[in-house]
Scaffold this motif. Structure first.
Motif, PDB file in Angstrom:
ATOM      1  N   HIS A 117      34.971  76.005 -61.678  1.00 41.62           N
ATOM      2  CA  HIS A 117      34.828  75.888 -63.126  1.00 41.62           C
ATOM      3  C   HIS A 117      36.198  75.567 -63.716  1.00 41.62           C
ATOM      4  CE1 HIS A 117      32.805  77.751 -66.901  1.00 41.62           C
ATOM      5  NE2 HIS A 117      33.682  76.827 -67.240  1.00 41.62           N
ATOM      6  N   ILE A 118      36.327  74.401 -64.321  1.00 48.05           N
ATOM      7  CA  ILE A 118      37.577  74.002 -64.963  1.00 48.05           C
ATOM      8  C   ILE A 118      37.488  74.332 -66.442  1.00 48.05           C
ATOM      9  CG2 ILE A 118      39.053  72.054 -65.608  1.00 48.05           C
ATOM     10  CD1 ILE A 118      38.187  70.690 -62.994  1.00 48.05           C
ATOM     11  N   ILE A 119      38.479  75.047 -66.939  1.00 47.00           N
ATOM     12  CA  ILE A 119      38.605  75.295 -68.378  1.00 47.00           C
ATOM     13  C   ILE A 119      39.843  74.536 -68.812  1.00 47.00           C
ATOM     14  CG2 ILE A 119      38.938  77.011 -70.182  1.00 47.00           C
ATOM     15  CD1 ILE A 119      37.517  79.008 -68.331  1.00 47.00           C
ATOM     16  N   TRP A 120      39.649  73.483 -69.597  1.00 48.98           N
ATOM     17  CA  TRP A 120      40.719  72.584 -70.013  1.00 48.98           C
ATOM     18  C   TRP A 120      41.066  72.896 -71.463  1.00 48.98           C
ATOM     19  CZ3 TRP A 120      43.401  69.778 -66.723  1.00 48.98           C
ATOM     20  CH2 TRP A 120      44.248  68.794 -67.215  1.00 48.98           C
ATOM     21  N   LEU A 132      42.334  64.317 -68.803  1.00 45.97           N
ATOM     22  CA  LEU A 132      41.034  64.812 -68.359  1.00 45.97           C
ATOM     23  C   LEU A 132      40.049  63.661 -68.177  1.00 45.97           C
ATOM     24  CD1 LEU A 132      39.211  67.171 -67.627  1.00 45.97           C
ATOM     25  CD2 LEU A 132      38.687  67.413 -70.068  1.00 45.97           C
ATOM     26  N   LEU A 136      38.115  62.538 -64.769  1.00 44.72           N
ATOM     27  CA  LEU A 136      36.659  62.403 -64.670  1.00 44.72           C
ATOM     28  C   LEU A 136      36.250  61.011 -64.201  1.00 44.72           C
ATOM     29  CD1 LEU A 136      35.567  64.317 -67.880  1.00 44.72           C
ATOM     30  CD2 LEU A 136      35.362  65.082 -65.505  1.00 44.72           C
ATOM     31  N   PHE A 144      31.475  70.966 -59.836  1.00 42.64           N
ATOM     32  CA  PHE A 144      32.123  71.870 -60.755  1.00 42.64           C
ATOM     33  C   PHE A 144      31.680  71.633 -62.185  1.00 42.64           C
ATOM     34  CE2 PHE A 144      34.796  68.611 -62.355  1.00 42.64           C
ATOM     35  CZ  PHE A 144      35.265  67.885 -61.282  1.00 42.64           C
ATOM     36  N   LYS A 145      31.974  72.613 -63.001  1.00 41.74           N
ATOM     37  CA  LYS A 145      31.660  72.575 -64.429  1.00 41.74           C
ATOM     38  C   LYS A 145      32.979  72.482 -65.189  1.00 41.74           C
ATOM     39  CE  LYS A 145      29.767  75.485 -68.036  1.00 41.74           C
ATOM     40  NZ  LYS A 145      29.192  76.769 -68.385  1.00 41.74           N
ATOM     41  N   ILE A 146      32.966  71.764 -66.307  1.00 38.52           N
ATOM     42  CA  ILE A 146      34.168  71.664 -67.141  1.00 38.52           C
ATOM     43  C   ILE A 146      33.839  72.118 -68.558  1.00 38.52           C
ATOM     44  CG2 ILE A 146      35.879  70.120 -68.173  1.00 38.52           C
ATOM     45  CD1 ILE A 146      35.565  68.300 -65.779  1.00 38.52           C
ATOM     46  N   ASP A 147      34.652  73.025 -69.079  1.00 35.30           N
ATOM     47  CA  ASP A 147      34.602  73.403 -70.489  1.00 35.30           C
ATOM     48  C   ASP A 147      35.924  73.002 -71.111  1.00 35.30           C
ATOM     49  OD1 ASP A 147      32.071  74.625 -70.846  1.00 35.30           O
ATOM     50  OD2 ASP A 147      32.794  76.399 -69.779  1.00 35.30           O
ATOM     51  N   ILE A 148      35.860  72.397 -72.288  1.00 31.56           N
ATOM     52  CA  ILE A 148      37.065  72.018 -73.027  1.00 31.56           C
ATOM     53  C   ILE A 148      37.209  72.984 -74.192  1.00 31.56           C
ATOM     54  CG2 ILE A 148      38.211  70.209 -74.355  1.00 31.56           C
ATOM     55  CD1 ILE A 148      36.446  68.203 -72.788  1.00 31.56           C
TER      56      ILE A 148
END
Length: 169
Positions: A117-120, A132, A136, A144-148
């Protein structure tokens, strides 16, 4: 969890501290991989609590730093269910290594990282979104999951997201 962003001072360490506190308060195990070697605030706060006589600071702007970190993660006890990688500001080279190095790509695509899980975290800079987006567009990772997370400074410059290709992703 991989807490990242391209600029210092946007809140990456704060988010990391919030996540560690959440896991600890909910009796969940967590290991910290501190990669902000120039300003390892998260490590300093939690070193007594989370360190089991193991080095858990890594320079992931270098290939060997990634490999050291993967070895550290591989040696963690089975009851450690959460891993947090706190990164430094200006980590463009880290993202480039993730995109280009075959060994790193292979390791990140293993089952151990299926819930990566990426938190950007983005401040008022367009570069954070651009890096980012480049990641991508050029990545082969699918697991994986990405939250900005946009900090308060971003409100003053919210056209960055509205006018970016990131909206399409």
């Amino acid at each position: 969890f991989f807490v990242g962003g391209t600029k210092g001072g946007v809140g990456k360490s704060t988010i990391s501290i919030f996540l560690i506190d959440y896991f600890l308060e909910n009796n969940q195990s967590i290991a910290l991989c501190e990669t902000d070697n120039g300003n390892p605030d998260v490590y300093k706060v939690y070193q007594q609590l989370l360190t089991a006589d193991k080095k858990n600071t890594f320079d992931i702007s270098q290939r060997d730093g990634w490999l050291d970190m993967f070895n550290f993660i591989g040696e963690l006890p089975d009851d450690v269910t959460n891993i947090l990688i706190n990164t430094k500001g200006g980590n463009v080279e880290t993202i480039e290594l993730m995109m280009k190095d075959e060994t790193i790509k292979n390791l990140l695509n293993q089952d151990d990282f299926m819930n990566f899980h990426i938190i950007w975290v983005v401040g008022d800079d367009k570069d954070g979104i651009s890096v980012l987006l480049k990641f991508l567009e050029n990545t082969e990772y699918t697991n994986f999951k990405i939250d900005i997370l946009l900090n308060n400074n971003f409100k003053q410059n919210n056209e960055i997201i509205k006018n970016s290709k990131l909206q399409e992703k």
